[in-house]
Write a protein that holds these residues in place. Structure first.
Motif, PDB file in Angstrom:
ATOM      1  N   VAL A 159      33.317  39.538  14.129  1.00 18.46           N
ATOM      2  CA  VAL A 159      34.428  38.798  14.741  1.00 18.46           C
ATOM      3  C   VAL A 159      35.758  39.037  14.032  1.00 18.46           C
ATOM      4  CG1 VAL A 159      33.027  36.977  15.795  1.00 18.46           C
ATOM      5  CG2 VAL A 159      33.772  36.743  13.403  1.00 18.46           C
ATOM      6  N   SER A 160      35.720  39.398  12.746  1.00 17.12           N
ATOM      7  CA  SER A 160      36.977  39.636  12.026  1.00 17.12           C
ATOM      8  C   SER A 160      37.728  40.847  12.562  1.00 17.12           C
ATOM      9  CB  SER A 160      36.701  39.832  10.527  1.00 17.12           C
ATOM     10  OG  SER A 160      35.914  40.988  10.296  1.00 17.12           O
ATOM     11  N   GLU A 161      37.059  41.679  13.357  1.00  9.87           N
ATOM     12  CA  GLU A 161      37.708  42.844  13.949  1.00  9.87           C
ATOM     13  C   GLU A 161      38.366  42.524  15.284  1.00  9.87           C
ATOM     14  OE1 GLU A 161      35.136  46.615  12.813  1.00  9.87           O
ATOM     15  OE2 GLU A 161      33.825  44.986  13.485  1.00  9.87           O
ATOM     16  N   VAL A 168      34.570  47.068  23.416  1.00  7.40           N
ATOM     17  CA  VAL A 168      34.497  45.652  23.067  1.00  7.40           C
ATOM     18  C   VAL A 168      35.905  45.175  22.763  1.00  7.40           C
ATOM     19  CG1 VAL A 168      33.398  43.915  21.603  1.00  7.40           C
ATOM     20  CG2 VAL A 168      32.214  46.081  22.067  1.00  7.40           C
ATOM     21  N   VAL A 169      36.297  44.037  23.363  1.00 13.29           N
ATOM     22  CA  VAL A 169      37.685  43.595  23.255  1.00 13.29           C
ATOM     23  C   VAL A 169      37.769  42.070  23.324  1.00 13.29           C
ATOM     24  CG1 VAL A 169      38.078  43.771  25.763  1.00 13.29           C
ATOM     25  CG2 VAL A 169      40.030  43.973  24.188  1.00 13.29           C
ATOM     26  N   ARG A 170      38.772  41.510  22.655  1.00 14.59           N
ATOM     27  CA  ARG A 170      39.052  40.076  22.789  1.00 14.59           C
ATOM     28  C   ARG A 170      40.070  39.899  23.912  1.00 14.59           C
ATOM     29  NH1 ARG A 170      38.192  35.465  19.964  1.00 14.59           N
ATOM     30  NH2 ARG A 170      37.366  36.573  18.138  1.00 14.59           N
ATOM     31  N   ASP A 171      39.737  39.040  24.881  1.00 14.94           N
ATOM     32  CA  ASP A 171      40.636  38.871  26.024  1.00 14.94           C
ATOM     33  C   ASP A 171      41.697  37.807  25.743  1.00 14.94           C
ATOM     34  OD1 ASP A 171      39.530  36.340  26.489  1.00 14.94           O
ATOM     35  OD2 ASP A 171      38.303  36.983  28.186  1.00 14.94           O
ATOM     36  N   ASP A 172      42.539  37.531  26.714  1.00 19.32           N
ATOM     37  CA  ASP A 172      43.644  36.591  26.534  1.00 19.32           C
ATOM     38  C   ASP A 172      43.184  35.162  26.295  1.00 19.32           C
ATOM     39  OD1 ASP A 172      45.875  38.331  26.735  1.00 19.32           O
ATOM     40  OD2 ASP A 172      45.545  38.479  28.895  1.00 19.32           O
ATOM     41  N   ALA A 173      41.966  34.842  26.708  1.00 14.45           N
ATOM     42  CA  ALA A 173      41.424  33.498  26.509  1.00 14.45           C
ATOM     43  C   ALA A 173      40.689  33.377  25.173  1.00 14.45           C
ATOM     44  CB  ALA A 173      40.484  33.144  27.659  1.00 14.45           C
ATOM     45  N   GLY A 174      40.646  34.461  24.400  1.00 11.52           N
ATOM     46  CA  GLY A 174      39.988  34.434  23.104  1.00 11.52           C
ATOM     47  C   GLY A 174      38.526  34.795  23.134  1.00 11.52           C
ATOM     48  N   GLU A 175      38.006  35.192  24.291  1.00 12.10           N
ATOM     49  CA  GLU A 175      36.591  35.539  24.411  1.00 12.10           C
ATOM     50  C   GLU A 175      36.386  37.022  24.093  1.00 12.10           C
ATOM     51  OE1 GLU A 175      32.986  35.542  27.761  1.00 12.10           O
ATOM     52  OE2 GLU A 175      34.983  34.752  28.257  1.00 12.10           O
ATOM     53  N   VAL A 176      35.351  37.303  23.300  1.00 12.86           N
ATOM     54  CA  VAL A 176      34.986  38.690  23.026  1.00 12.86           C
ATOM     55  C   VAL A 176      34.110  39.187  24.172  1.00 12.86           C
ATOM     56  CG1 VAL A 176      33.827  40.284  21.450  1.00 12.86           C
ATOM     57  CG2 VAL A 176      35.129  38.346  20.531  1.00 12.86           C
ATOM     58  N   ARG A 177      34.513  40.292  24.773  1.00 10.74           N
ATOM     59  CA  ARG A 177      33.820  40.823  25.946  1.00 10.74           C
ATOM     60  C   ARG A 177      33.494  42.286  25.715  1.00 10.74           C
ATOM     61  NH1 ARG A 177      36.768  37.697  30.872  1.00 10.74           N
ATOM     62  NH2 ARG A 177      35.046  38.631  32.022  1.00 10.74           N
ATOM     63  N   TYR A 180      43.210  49.158  33.540  1.00 10.21           N
ATOM     64  CA  TYR A 180      42.393  47.949  33.564  1.00 10.21           C
ATOM     65  C   TYR A 180      42.926  46.939  32.545  1.00 10.21           C
ATOM     66  CZ  TYR A 180      39.274  51.297  35.817  1.00 10.21           C
ATOM     67  OH  TYR A 180      38.741  52.263  36.644  1.00 10.21           O
ATOM     68  N   ASP A 181      42.733  45.638  32.847  1.00 13.47           N
ATOM     69  CA  ASP A 181      43.199  44.596  31.931  1.00 13.47           C
ATOM     70  C   ASP A 181      42.072  44.151  31.006  1.00 13.47           C
ATOM     71  OD1 ASP A 181      41.555  42.849  33.365  1.00 13.47           O
ATOM     72  OD2 ASP A 181      43.219  41.912  34.467  1.00 13.47           O
ATOM     73  N   LEU A 182      42.328  43.087  30.227  1.00  8.88           N
ATOM     74  CA  LEU A 182      41.375  42.643  29.219  1.00  8.88           C
ATOM     75  C   LEU A 182      40.138  41.978  29.805  1.00  8.88           C
ATOM     76  CD1 LEU A 182      43.790  41.240  26.468  1.00  8.88           C
ATOM     77  CD2 LEU A 182      42.786  43.522  26.662  1.00  8.88           C
ATOM     78  N   LYS A 183      40.154  41.720  31.083  1.00 13.64           N
ATOM     79  CA  LYS A 183      38.968  41.203  31.761  1.00 13.64           C
ATOM     80  C   LYS A 183      38.262  42.301  32.563  1.00 13.64           C
ATOM     81  CE  LYS A 183      40.106  36.282  32.078  1.00 13.64           C
ATOM     82  NZ  LYS A 183      41.086  36.305  30.992  1.00 13.64           N
ATOM     83  N   GLY A 184      38.698  43.538  32.354  1.00 11.90           N
ATOM     84  CA  GLY A 184      38.062  44.677  33.000  1.00 11.90           C
ATOM     85  C   GLY A 184      38.494  44.924  34.427  1.00 11.90           C
ATOM     86  N   ARG A 185      39.479  44.166  34.911  1.00  9.29           N
ATOM     87  CA  ARG A 185      39.903  44.294  36.303  1.00  9.29           C
ATOM     88  C   ARG A 185      40.873  45.459  36.473  1.00  9.29           C
ATOM     89  NH1 ARG A 185      41.679  38.040  36.537  1.00  9.29           N
ATOM     90  NH2 ARG A 185      42.911  38.932  34.825  1.00  9.29           N
ATOM     91  N   LEU A 186      40.728  46.196  37.566  1.00  9.41           N
ATOM     92  CA  LEU A 186      41.656  47.285  37.873  1.00  9.41           C
ATOM     93  C   LEU A 186      43.007  46.706  38.241  1.00  9.41           C
ATOM     94  CD1 LEU A 186      42.028  50.367  38.329  1.00  9.41           C
ATOM     95  CD2 LEU A 186      41.430  49.950  40.730  1.00  9.41           C
ATOM     96  N   ARG A 187      44.051  47.141  37.532  1.00 10.32           N
ATOM     97  CA  ARG A 187      45.397  46.631  37.763  1.00 10.32           C
ATOM     98  C   ARG A 187      46.323  47.655  38.399  1.00 10.32           C
ATOM     99  NH1 ARG A 187      45.113  41.549  38.621  1.00 10.32           N
ATOM    100  NH2 ARG A 187      44.788  40.220  36.805  1.00 10.32           N
ATOM    101  N   ASN A 188      46.000  48.924  38.267  1.00 13.90           N
ATOM    102  CA  ASN A 188      46.874  49.948  38.850  1.00 13.90           C
ATOM    103  C   ASN A 188      46.076  51.211  39.114  1.00 13.90           C
ATOM    104  OD1 ASN A 188      49.300  51.135  39.740  1.00 13.90           O
ATOM    105  ND2 ASN A 188      49.652  52.048  37.729  1.00 13.90           N
ATOM    106  N   ALA A 189      46.241  51.747  40.307  1.00 13.30           N
ATOM    107  CA  ALA A 189      45.633  53.020  40.693  1.00 13.30           C
ATOM    108  C   ALA A 189      46.706  53.807  41.436  1.00 13.30           C
ATOM    109  CB  ALA A 189      44.414  52.792  41.575  1.00 13.30           C
TER     110      ALA A 189
END
Length: 368
Positions: free
Chosen positions: A53-55, A74-83, A115-124
């Motif tokens: 988690v320290s990473e 693996v990424v921390r999203d805007d809500a603080g959740e590691v996904r 893609y954003d921090l929740k994995g959603r496609l934002r631009n194509a």
């Protein structure tokens, strides 16, 4: 050796070694077909440690790694959740990111699908929006145990924590989630992945292999095999004398202990009053492996870890790891020659026997 015979060898070993401390047969370290079964049954279905988690301290902090041939982000999203997501663009399959860093968006280097921090496609770019509506990265399951971040590609994987209850009781006083990763390294060894796991599962070899690095600090004769569980094995060693440290957060008896465990299938973990070292071990071929090693130090809130302290632990790791590499590559040569590995195990190697029985319990899921 065929995969079927290697599986049968393991089955027979499990029966013969039900009450006897016998080493695993040679074939389990050399069979390609068995390895393919291990990949599909263990690595693609179980929990694999990605980091700590320290990473992932702030939104956008990310790291990438592969679970065998599956690239993972693996990424921390805007809500603080590691996904955790597939690190593969949904358009043509290009890798989205590499290494570690911080980013709020991940843009494919091929056609800039983003893609954003929740994995959603934002631009194509230049695509009909209706045709790409709802596209997102494949998401994997994440479980955090004692600050360690585990990922499973299997959406039906049983939770990890219930399998580690006994180990958690021993490790939790050290507050591993409060440790700070100071060093991360990837390397390869010309040996079957199980040999490196087994090497970290036992301390019988310390007096010989690490006589100038570990033996004076945590002597072999202090080894004590602890009760294991469904998802792990566990042993301890005692520091020579009372461990002195800047830390007084633990009673003396806990500061004197080093806990060593294997969290199945492939995490080798060492934790003591100040430092945690863990290796995620993954196969490359029947006779080669890749590991990711991390060194972490306990850190009080807002404490600045000194360069002298961090350098000393990195230097220690850089000293003992080549010793382990050399010895397990020698073991691989021996099992490839179908020699050795025929004697009884020492009681301090009971942890390897437990690891073997874990493997045997997975037989029904292995490819025949």
């Amino acid at each position: 050796m065929s995969g079927k015979s290697a599986i049968e060898d393991l089955r027979q070993w499990a029966q013969k070694a039900k009450h006897n401390l016998q080493p695993l047969p040679h074939s389990v370290y050399t069979s390609r077909e068995l390895l393919e079964g291990e990949i599909s049954t263990l690595f693609y279905r179980e929990w694999i440690c990605a980091g700590h988690v320290s990473e992932f301290q702030t939104p956008g902090d990310y790291l990438t790694f592969d679970i065998v041939d599956n690239p993972v982000l693996v990424v921390r999203d805007d809500a603080g959740e590691v996904r955790a997501f597939s690190n593969v663009c949904r358009h043509r399959g290009t890798m989205l990111a590499s290494g570690r860093g911080n980013s709020k968006l991940f843009s494919c280097p091929y056609h800039a699908w983003t893609y954003d921090l929740k994995g959603r496609l934002r631009n194509a770019p230049y695509m009909d929006k209706e045709k790409v509506l709802g596209i997102a990265l494949s998401e994997y399951r994440v479980e955090i145990w004692q600050g360690l971040v585990f990922v499973s590609l299997n959406k039906h994987a049983a939770p990890l924590a219930p399998r580690l209850v006994g180990l958690e009781k021993s490790v939790s006083p050290y507050k591993l989630s409060s440790y700070q990763v100071i060093h991360r390294v990837e390397a390869e060894i010309a040996a079957n992945w199980k040999l490196l796991v087994e090497n970290f599962c036992e301390s019988y070899h310390i007096f010989k292999v690490h006589k100038n690095s570990f033996e004076t600090e945590i002597p072999t004769h202090t080894t004590k095999v602890r009760e294991g569980g469904e998802g792990y094995n566990h042993h301890t060693q005692n520091f020579a004398g009372t461990a002195s440290s800047r830390l007084n957060r633990l009673p003396a008896e806990l500061r004197e202990l080093a806990h060593l465990a294997c969290i199945y299938p492939c995490l080798a973990l060492s934790v003591d009053f100040e430092v945690g070292i863990w290796l995620t071990v993954l196969p490359k071929s029947p006779q080669s492996l890749k590991y990711t090693a991390q060194i972490a130090l306990f850190r009080e809130d807002d404490e600045e870890l000194s360069k002298e302290l961090t350098d000393s632990h990195i230097e220690l790791f850089n000293g003992f790891m080549p010793e382990d590499k050399n010895i397990i590559e020698q073991v691989q040569r021996g099992v490839r020659a179908n020699a050795g590995n025929a004697g009884v195990l020492h009681p301090w190697e009971r942890t390897n026997w437990e690891f073997g029985h874990y493997l045997a319990r997975q037989i029904d899921g292995l490819q025949q």
